[in-house]
Design an enzyme around this catalytic site. Structure first.
Site, short mmCIF file in Angstrom:
data_model
loop_
_atom_site.label_atom_id
_atom_site.label_comp_id
_atom_site.label_asym_id
_atom_site.label_seq_id
_atom_site.Cartn_x
_atom_site.Cartn_y
_atom_site.Cartn_z
N LYS A 169 0.85 -1.18 -0.06
CA LYS A 169 -0.08 0.06 0.02
C LYS A 169 0.81 1.26 -0.04
O LYS A 169 0.44 2.41 -0.67
CB LYS A 169 -0.94 0.12 1.16
CG LYS A 169 -2.18 -1.23 1.02
CD LYS A 169 -2.91 -0.82 2.24
CE LYS A 169 -2.43 -1.20 3.65
NZ LYS A 169 -3.33 -1.28 4.78
N ASP A 283 0.09 5.09 10.56
CA ASP A 283 -0.91 3.96 10.03
C ASP A 283 -1.51 3.41 11.17
O ASP A 283 -1.66 2.01 11.43
CB ASP A 283 0.30 3.02 9.44
CG ASP A 283 -0.39 1.87 8.31
OD1 ASP A 283 -1.61 2.40 7.87
OD2 ASP A 283 -0.09 0.77 8.41
N LYS A 323 -3.90 7.29 7.81
CA LYS A 323 -4.78 6.06 7.67
C LYS A 323 -6.28 6.47 8.27
O LYS A 323 -6.04 6.87 9.61
CB LYS A 323 -4.34 4.84 7.82
CG LYS A 323 -5.60 3.64 7.74
CD LYS A 323 -4.85 2.19 7.89
CE LYS A 323 -4.42 1.70 9.27
NZ LYS A 323 -3.90 0.34 9.28
#
Length: 798
Positions: A169, A283, A323
């Site tokens: 990702k 994240d 995120k």
């Protein structure tokens, strides 16, 4: 759709596809193998697709130069898979900006009826998954994931370090957006980073595109070695962490909790060696499987603290990657508006390698305006640091313009459509996939992997270019795979299980059959721990203090689920009855004679038994009834220490994490090491060794005695001391070791019950505790104690 862009044109892809087909036809007589040029004059023949499933060594490809033969339908589907992006457009006539502080604190909180409708619609679709068995559902959605073959392809063909979904990702993000500065120096900070895949991915990108750049990085995560951290919010994978500990900051309390304001202050000091910070990634998340409909709200305080940390750390023109999970709540509205006021560009991006059926997206923010642009707002925002930030309205409704809300609603509608379509397709195909469906899905997965390697220009690296050059033999992940989370059954079944009383949950779990077994004395041959001489120069370790433990949630030296069940059992039994006494008549205890026989066997193992027929002194700690009638036996002279552990027979949920117990244990070990003479032995009652503190003391005993072992059970008291540590063949430690222990005793002082109190958490570096046979020894010791305690508590309850 604002700001959406495609990866490559159909004509370009078709041309490379035709070239590939012509080349394959030219090589049909060569059994389908295609020549592929490497650097210099090296050549290697291979067939990319046919060798995917082959177990032979991976070909060393510097860069993928081919694409697959795509049908029209596959091409457009895969193109859109890697093109899920929304870009906010700041109006030129009325640019978005932060209003006056006074205005922000007045009025209604941010709210959008359209966003709430989208949330309700998504949760209705998710509710259809409630009866799906988790393992089977994950297996099914893993197969229908078009990007499911990307990870294995990157790991194999590109020799990628720590190649996970997060790795792939972030590589997509790096190749899609201009995150890096223009100069040839990069300083990055990675928040909530465990296990370190973003770091490994960035390293791979730099090594293959900007190899001459200078790169410094710092990372944060919840400390996987801190016994008080909740495993539901923490990643236990430490493969990269254990070999790069100097780059990780766990804060003044040693937890790594970024949601504490003192942590932010400490992190800013920790990163002072970086003149500029060009990139911050965040994240963070935690396990929300027990309440999936409220994932966004549950995680939003973490996202807020990550964002404020990034705004404080970043230098002007820096980049931020965050995120997020859906964007329906008022917290997300405020957060995204704040980011749009601080950065020149804000994109919401769903990587193709992020599973299409989940709610995960990334806010990619470019060209930071700097803290000066925030003015007084930054101080105000810092005041909201913490868990209750969701309850606070950061901006008034009037402060968020309709032009922004309209774009956010458009953004959410797009990602809502993508997610719900995937979930409905997975439900339709669950248990109903035909052979034709399987073949078609497998072809799409292969094509997506080819597309990824081509589009994002991956190149192979050598092992010397990795962050960690060699395998981390000391990591929890490699040495203790039982730390992996265990989820099974459907959501409804897990909810039903959670409603049972503690002992029924244990009996229905994988632990049920194990704790049902009655214990009897018996050892696996050859498992004694052989000691090593400790050199004094290695005893100058830092004494690490942190937040005083209020619970034991995990341990580097015990299966997490076993530990958590035992802690719950002790807590519930204490709540029901102040005194829990269990006498399981089917369990056989180690008598005094049997304990001494085991110790004698240890001494014979290293030929330490008797010197010229003389008795060997054996120091016995505590006034245990096990040895009350024994004076001497098997060539041993018993010397009793009258020290009794504090709260003997009154084990708490902290076990060996209690400060009073640790102080007692340290004092005993220190006096024994001062008093013991060459060849003597020690019998030490031990409550457990779940903490780094107790493990450190056993580490020292391991280096001061030639052989260590343990016996369990030694008592039928469910809350008492169930094990003895047996130490044979004493050898004098160096003066430096004793001086270190004396200094340690001065640090381990009684502490108040204040939440701000600290205790000594670690004095032998964790990487040394995880090394060699010691971790296996500690794990077996703790497992034996925890299983027997659970067994006795269940016997006393039912």
């Amino acid at each position: 759709m604002a700001g959406r862009a495609g990866p490559m044109s159909k004509s370009d892809l078709a041309e490379t596809s035709r070239s590939r087909k012509r080349e394959r036809e030219r090589n049909e007589n060569n059994q389908g193998e295609t020549s592929f040029n490497q650097s210099g004059n090296n050549r290697q023949t291979w067939n990319y697709r046919s060798r995917r499933m082959d177990r032979s060594p991976s070909p060393k490809r510097s860069h993928v130069e081919h694409t697959g033969d795509y049908s029209d339908s596959n091409f457009y589907e895969i193109k859109e898979l890697f093109n899920k992006r929304f870009t906010f457009k700041n109006p030129s006539d009325k640019p978005w900006c932060l209003s006056d502080i006074g205005e922000d604190q007045a009025g209604d909180s941010c709210h959008s009826a359209e966003l709430q409708k989208l949330k309700e619609s998504l949760n209705n679709v998710k509710n259809e998954l409630g009866d799906k068995e988790l393992a089977k559902w994950h297996q099914h959605t893993g197969f229908t994931n078009r990007a499911g073959k990307v990870i294995s392809s990157v790991r194999r063909f590109m020799n990628a370090e720590l190649c996970t979904q997060a790795w792939c990702k972030f590589h997509e993000i790096l190749c899609t957006f201009s995150l890096l500065p223009e100069d040839k120096e990069l300083n990055s900070v990675h928040l909530c980073e465990a296990p370190g895949a973003f770091i490994a991915s960035l390293n791979h990108f730099l090594r293959t595109h900007y190899k001459t750049w200078k790169w410094k990085w710092v990372a944060n995560t919840l400390n996987p070695y801190n016994e008080g951290n909740d495993t539901g919010t923490m990643i236990m994978d430490d493969r990269l962490i254990v070999d790069t500990l100097s780059c990780w900051y766990f804060g003044p309390d040693n937890t790594g909790d970024i949601m504490v304001y003192k942590y932010l202050e400490g992190l800013m000091k920790f990163t002072q060696h970086m003149k500029k910070i060009h990139l911050v990634t965040a994240d963070g998340s935690f396990d929300c499987q027990d309440n999936p409909g409220e994932q966004e709200a549950l995680v939003s305080p973490l996202h807020y603290c990550e964002t404020i940390t990034a705004l404080k750390l970043l230098s002007p023109k820096g980049s931020f990657v965050l995120k997020l999970f859906t964007l329906f709540e008022r917290s997300s509205v405020c957060l995204l508006y704040l980011l749009n006021c601080c950065f020149q560009q804000v994109h919401v991006f769903k990587p193709g390698t992020s599973k299409s059926g989940n709610s995960e997206v990334y806010a990619v923010c470019l060209n930071y305006a700097g803290t000066d642009a925030l003015g007084d707002h930054l101080d105000q925002l810092e005041l909201n640091f913490g868990l209750d930030v969701v309850q606070k309205a950061w901006f008034a409704r009037a402060a968020v313009p309709d032009s922004f809300l309209k774009q956010l609603e458009e953004c959410c509608t797009f990602f809502h459509k993508c997610q719900t379509e995937t979930i409905r397709e997975n439900i339709r195909l669950f248990g109903n996939m035909s052979e034709a469906d399987n073949i078609e899905m497998e072809a799409k997965r292969r094509d997506a992997a080819d597309f990824y390697l081509e589009k994002f220009k991956l190149r192979r690296v050598v092992r010397d270019d990795w962050v960690v050059k060699s395998h981390a033999s000391t990591s929890l992940t490699n040495r203790h795979p039982a730390h992996k989370k265990k989820h099974s059954g459907s959501y409804n079944e897990r909810q039903e299980l959670a409603g049972l009383v503690w002992y029924e949950r244990i009996r229905k779990s994988w632990l049920g059959s194990e704790v049902k077994q009655h214990c009897s004395p018996g050892h696996e041959a050859g498992y004694a721990l052989m000691g090593r001489k400790l050199c004094g120069k290695y005893c100058d370790w830092p004494i690490l203090k942190g937040r005083q433990l209020s619970r034991l949630a995990t341990s580097p030296f015990c299966d997490v689920e076993l530990l958590q069940n035992m802690v719950e059992a002790v807590r519930e039994c204490r709540k029901a009855n102040n005194e829990v006494v269990s006498h399981c008549t089917s369990c056989t205890l180690y008598s005094g004679d049997l304990v001494l026989q085991e110790l004698t066997s240890l001494m014979k193992l290293k030929k330490e038994s008797v010197h010229c027929g003389e008795l060997v002194d054996c120091h016995v700690i505590g006034s245990s009834e096990v040895f009350s009638c024994l004076k001497q036996s098997s060539g041993l002279r018993l010397l009793h220490f009258k020290d009794v552990p504090p709260h003997s027979g009154q084990c708490t949920v902290l076990h060996d994490g209690e400060v009073e117990y640790q102080k007692w244990l340290l004092d005993v070990v220190f006096r024994v090491l001062e008093k013991c003479r060459e060849g003597e032995a020690l019998i030490l009652p031990i409550l457990s060794s779940f903490t780094r503190f107790t493990a450190g003391l056993i580490y020292l005993l391991h280096h001061c005695f030639r052989t260590l072992d343990f016996v369990c059970p030694t008592s039928s008291d469910a809350l008492g001391t169930l094990a003895f540590l047996l130490c044979a063949g004493f050898r004098d430690p160096s003066r430096e070791v004793l001086d270190f222990l004396k200094r340690l005793t001065e640090e381990v002082l009684p502490v108040s019950e204040s939440e701000q109190s600290q205790q000594v958490l670690e004095f032998v570096p964790i990487e040394m505790l995880l090394r060699g046979d010691l971790m296996d020894f500690l794990s077996r010791l703790n497992r034996a104690i925890a299983k027997q305690r659970l067994h006795l508590l269940i016997q006393a309850t039912i």
